[in-house]
Design a protein around this motif. Structure first.
Motif, PDB file in Angstrom:
ATOM      1  N   SER A  66       1.053  -1.160   0.219  1.00 23.03           N
ATOM      2  CA  SER A  66      -0.415  -0.311  -0.198  1.00 23.03           C
ATOM      3  C   SER A  66       1.046   1.447  -0.294  1.00 23.03           C
ATOM      4  CB  SER A  66      -1.375  -0.089   1.557  1.00 23.03           C
ATOM      5  OG  SER A  66      -1.354  -1.633   1.450  1.00 23.03           O
ATOM      6  N   CYS A  67       2.372   1.298   1.192  1.00 24.24           N
ATOM      7  CA  CYS A  67       2.326   2.210   1.118  1.00 24.24           C
ATOM      8  C   CYS A  67       4.094   2.226   1.821  1.00 24.24           C
ATOM      9  CB  CYS A  67       2.029   3.115   2.229  1.00 24.24           C
ATOM     10  SG  CYS A  67       3.084   5.486   1.850  1.00 24.24           S
ATOM     11  N   CYS A  68       4.838   3.117   1.101  1.00 25.99           N
ATOM     12  CA  CYS A  68       6.193   2.914   2.156  1.00 25.99           C
ATOM     13  C   CYS A  68       6.599   4.248   1.647  1.00 25.99           C
ATOM     14  CB  CYS A  68       7.163   1.978   0.554  1.00 25.99           C
ATOM     15  SG  CYS A  68       6.920   0.594   0.246  1.00 25.99           S
ATOM     16  N   GLY A  69       8.142   4.656   2.686  1.00 22.94           N
ATOM     17  CA  GLY A  69       8.167   5.734   3.085  1.00 22.94           C
ATOM     18  C   GLY A  69       9.038   5.911   4.154  1.00 22.94           C
ATOM     19  N   HIS A  70       9.751   6.581   4.361  1.00 25.81           N
ATOM     20  CA  HIS A  70      10.527   6.665   5.556  1.00 25.81           C
ATOM     21  C   HIS A  70      10.303   8.275   7.123  1.00 25.81           C
ATOM     22  CE1 HIS A  70      12.291   6.683   1.417  1.00 25.81           C
ATOM     23  NE2 HIS A  70      13.375   5.926   1.921  1.00 25.81           N
ATOM     24  N   PRO A  71      10.927   7.701   7.766  1.00 25.89           N
ATOM     25  CA  PRO A  71      10.158   8.603   8.776  1.00 25.89           C
ATOM     26  C   PRO A  71      11.254   9.800   8.882  1.00 25.89           C
ATOM     27  CG  PRO A  71      11.232   6.517   9.839  1.00 25.89           C
ATOM     28  CD  PRO A  71      11.303   6.186   8.496  1.00 25.89           C
ATOM     29  N   LEU A  72      10.864  10.951   9.130  1.00 22.25           N
ATOM     30  CA  LEU A  72      11.464  11.934   9.883  1.00 22.25           C
ATOM     31  C   LEU A  72      12.887  11.790  10.665  1.00 22.25           C
ATOM     32  CD1 LEU A  72       8.656  14.550   8.739  1.00 22.25           C
ATOM     33  CD2 LEU A  72      10.735  14.270   7.502  1.00 22.25           C
ATOM     34  N   PRO A  73      14.042  11.979  10.761  1.00 24.69           N
ATOM     35  CA  PRO A  73      14.728  12.774  12.098  1.00 24.69           C
ATOM     36  C   PRO A  73      13.786  12.680  13.273  1.00 24.69           C
ATOM     37  CG  PRO A  73      15.577  12.920  10.065  1.00 24.69           C
ATOM     38  CD  PRO A  73      15.077  13.205   9.764  1.00 24.69           C
ATOM     39  N   GLY A  74      13.468  11.894  14.536  1.00 23.69           N
ATOM     40  CA  GLY A  74      12.881  12.390  15.456  1.00 23.69           C
ATOM     41  C   GLY A  74      10.971  11.732  15.207  1.00 23.69           C
ATOM     42  N   GLU A  75      11.236  12.186  14.631  1.00 26.91           N
ATOM     43  CA  GLU A  75       9.705  11.428  13.780  1.00 26.91           C
ATOM     44  C   GLU A  75       9.027   9.869  14.453  1.00 26.91           C
ATOM     45  OE1 GLU A  75       6.300  11.753  11.357  1.00 26.91           O
ATOM     46  OE2 GLU A  75       8.289  10.713   9.735  1.00 26.91           O
ATOM     47  N   PRO A  76       8.411   9.161  15.168  1.00 23.83           N
ATOM     48  CA  PRO A  76       8.348   7.937  15.402  1.00 23.83           C
ATOM     49  C   PRO A  76       7.714   7.518  14.273  1.00 23.83           C
ATOM     50  CG  PRO A  76       6.724   9.524  17.081  1.00 23.83           C
ATOM     51  CD  PRO A  76       7.891  10.308  15.618  1.00 23.83           C
ATOM     52  N   VAL A  77       8.148   5.722  13.945  1.00 22.79           N
ATOM     53  CA  VAL A  77       8.021   5.144  12.579  1.00 22.79           C
ATOM     54  C   VAL A  77       6.371   5.202  12.105  1.00 22.79           C
ATOM     55  CG1 VAL A  77       8.423   2.961  11.006  1.00 22.79           C
ATOM     56  CG2 VAL A  77       9.893   4.113  12.114  1.00 22.79           C
ATOM     57  N   ASP A  78       5.438   4.520  13.507  1.00 23.69           N
ATOM     58  CA  ASP A  78       4.144   4.277  13.109  1.00 23.69           C
ATOM     59  C   ASP A  78       3.117   5.991  12.762  1.00 23.69           C
ATOM     60  OD1 ASP A  78       4.481   5.470  15.576  1.00 23.69           O
ATOM     61  OD2 ASP A  78       2.890   4.257  16.631  1.00 23.69           O
ATOM     62  N   ARG A  79       4.317   6.733  13.189  1.00 21.52           N
ATOM     63  CA  ARG A  79       3.100   8.522  12.776  1.00 21.52           C
ATOM     64  C   ARG A  79       3.448   8.858  11.496  1.00 21.52           C
ATOM     65  NH1 ARG A  79      -0.314   7.925  15.249  1.00 21.52           N
ATOM     66  NH2 ARG A  79      -1.222  10.095  14.052  1.00 21.52           N
ATOM     67  N   ALA A  80       4.939   8.365  10.715  1.00 18.10           N
ATOM     68  CA  ALA A  80       5.161   8.267   9.551  1.00 18.10           C
ATOM     69  C   ALA A  80       4.878   7.770   8.721  1.00 18.10           C
ATOM     70  CB  ALA A  80       6.901   8.090   9.558  1.00 18.10           C
ATOM     71  N   VAL A  81       3.914   6.424   8.672  1.00 21.05           N
ATOM     72  CA  VAL A  81       3.148   5.843   8.571  1.00 21.05           C
ATOM     73  C   VAL A  81       2.038   6.256   8.537  1.00 21.05           C
ATOM     74  CG1 VAL A  81       1.589   2.915   7.879  1.00 21.05           C
ATOM     75  CG2 VAL A  81       4.119   3.455   9.349  1.00 21.05           C
ATOM     76  N   VAL A  82       1.456   6.713   9.836  1.00 21.72           N
ATOM     77  CA  VAL A  82      -0.024   7.278   9.292  1.00 21.72           C
ATOM     78  C   VAL A  82       0.095   9.059   8.388  1.00 21.72           C
ATOM     79  CG1 VAL A  82      -1.409   9.007  10.705  1.00 21.72           C
ATOM     80  CG2 VAL A  82      -1.303   6.757  11.421  1.00 21.72           C
ATOM     81  N   ARG A  83       1.483   9.168   8.620  1.00 16.83           N
ATOM     82  CA  ARG A  83       1.475  10.667   8.061  1.00 16.83           C
ATOM     83  C   ARG A  83       1.681  10.362   6.267  1.00 16.83           C
ATOM     84  NH1 ARG A  83       6.233  12.410   6.089  1.00 16.83           N
ATOM     85  NH2 ARG A  83       7.398  11.078   7.309  1.00 16.83           N
ATOM     86  N   ARG A  84       2.354   9.380   5.376  1.00 15.79           N
ATOM     87  CA  ARG A  84       2.441   9.277   4.312  1.00 15.79           C
ATOM     88  C   ARG A  84       1.592   8.110   3.163  1.00 15.79           C
ATOM     89  NH1 ARG A  84       6.222  11.731   1.617  1.00 15.79           N
ATOM     90  NH2 ARG A  84       5.439  10.296  -0.391  1.00 15.79           N
ATOM     91  N   LEU A  85       0.131   7.841   4.251  1.00 21.15           N
ATOM     92  CA  LEU A  85      -0.676   7.127   3.887  1.00 21.15           C
ATOM     93  C   LEU A  85      -2.349   8.441   3.073  1.00 21.15           C
ATOM     94  CD1 LEU A  85      -1.673   4.327   6.028  1.00 21.15           C
ATOM     95  CD2 LEU A  85      -1.018   4.521   3.362  1.00 21.15           C
ATOM     96  N   SER A  86      -1.973   9.846   4.729  1.00 25.23           N
ATOM     97  CA  SER A  86      -2.393  10.387   4.103  1.00 25.23           C
ATOM     98  C   SER A  86      -2.461  11.165   2.789  1.00 25.23           C
ATOM     99  CB  SER A  86      -2.547  11.927   5.153  1.00 25.23           C
ATOM    100  OG  SER A  86      -3.154  12.867   4.961  1.00 25.23           O
ATOM    101  N   TYR A  87      -0.822  11.425   2.740  1.00 24.74           N
ATOM    102  CA  TYR A  87      -0.170  12.193   1.325  1.00 24.74           C
ATOM    103  C   TYR A  87      -0.627  10.981   0.310  1.00 24.74           C
ATOM    104  CZ  TYR A  87       3.421  14.376  -1.420  1.00 24.74           C
ATOM    105  OH  TYR A  87       4.109  14.842  -2.696  1.00 24.74           O
ATOM    106  N   GLU A  88       0.607  10.203   0.769  1.00 24.88           N
ATOM    107  CA  GLU A  88       0.163   9.450  -0.394  1.00 24.88           C
ATOM    108  C   GLU A  88      -1.431   8.914  -1.032  1.00 24.88           C
ATOM    109  OE1 GLU A  88       2.753   6.278  -1.393  1.00 24.88           O
ATOM    110  OE2 GLU A  88       4.611   7.535  -0.603  1.00 24.88           O
ATOM    111  N   LEU A  89      -2.297   8.607  -0.086  1.00 26.11           N
ATOM    112  CA  LEU A  89      -3.583   7.656  -0.879  1.00 26.11           C
ATOM    113  C   LEU A  89      -4.633   8.451  -0.312  1.00 26.11           C
ATOM    114  CD1 LEU A  89      -2.075   4.500  -0.217  1.00 26.11           C
ATOM    115  CD2 LEU A  89      -2.472   5.366  -2.165  1.00 26.11           C
ATOM    116  N   GLY A  90      -4.358   9.753   0.489  1.00 28.96           N
ATOM    117  CA  GLY A  90      -5.664  10.294   1.118  1.00 28.96           C
ATOM    118  C   GLY A  90      -6.777   9.660   2.420  1.00 28.96           C
TER     119      GLY A  90
END
Length: 194
Positions: A66-90
């Motif tokens: 569904s979606c891949c990405g990279h956590p920003l420095p200092g960003e929890p990985v699960d929050r990065a997942v939620v952020r990228r899902l919003s950006y890539e897939l709405g």
């Protein structure tokens, strides 16, 4: 003015070594860096597959999870997942469940470009519809998990190399993806424990 996105560089033991601009880490000498993969499911247990946009540097136009990405420095990985899902897939997801905390892979494209990632894998269950961002996603498709997993493992589906390696590990968690038991965040690589 936007600042360039950075990724977290890691050693083989999952310890952070520093950061580097995202644009500099995907080439022929790609250093090991922190990333994530996610598998989005609907309430029927269908998995959302995406075809990577045609202009992506790595594996353009290839079907994958569904979606891949990279956590920003200092960003929890699960929050990065939620952020990228919003950006890539709405998709506005409430949470991402950790499934494979220590997955890692290295893959080389025919042109020599390398992906080299320490890549925890997450499951996300949603009710929402999908609105793909064309900068990231060329196409989407929902598929029953069993059909997808069998096709991926039997070589019947052309999918990304990381997805091909992840699917057998996910199937070991059970036949129903909605009932997989999440892993402990304590099992994440050190660089991903915030």
């Amino acid at each position: 003015m936007t600042t360039e996105e950075h990724v977290v560089l890691v050693d083989r033991d999952g310890r952070a070594l520093g950061t580097a601009p995202k644009t500099s880490v995907h080439g022929r000498e790609t250093p090991l860096h922190l990333a994530f993969s996610s598998y989005v499911f609907d309430r029927e247990g269908r998995v959302l597959l995406t075809r990577r946009a045609d202009h992506k540097i790595t594996w353009p136009s290839v079907w994958t999870n569904s979606c891949c990405g990279h956590p920003l420095p200092g960003e929890p990985v699960d929050r990065a997942v939620v952020r990228r899902l919003s950006y890539e897939l709405g998709i506005e997801a409430e949470r991402a469940d950790l499934m494979l905390p220590a997955f890692s892979y290295r893959a080389v494209m025919a042109n020599g470009i390398v992906e080299h990632e320490l890549c925890p894998v997450y499951r996300v269950v949603v009710d929402a519809s999908v609105s793909p961002n064309p900068d990231e996603v060329g196409e989407t498709r929902w598929m029953p998990w069993k059909e997808f997993a069998e096709g991926a493992q039997n070589g019947l589906l052309a999918i990304s190399p990381w997805c091909r390696e992840q699917v057998p590990l996910l199937t070991e968690l059970g036949s129903d993806p909605l009932r997989w038991q999440p892993a402990s965040s304590d099992d994440l690589p050190l660089a991903a424990r915030l």
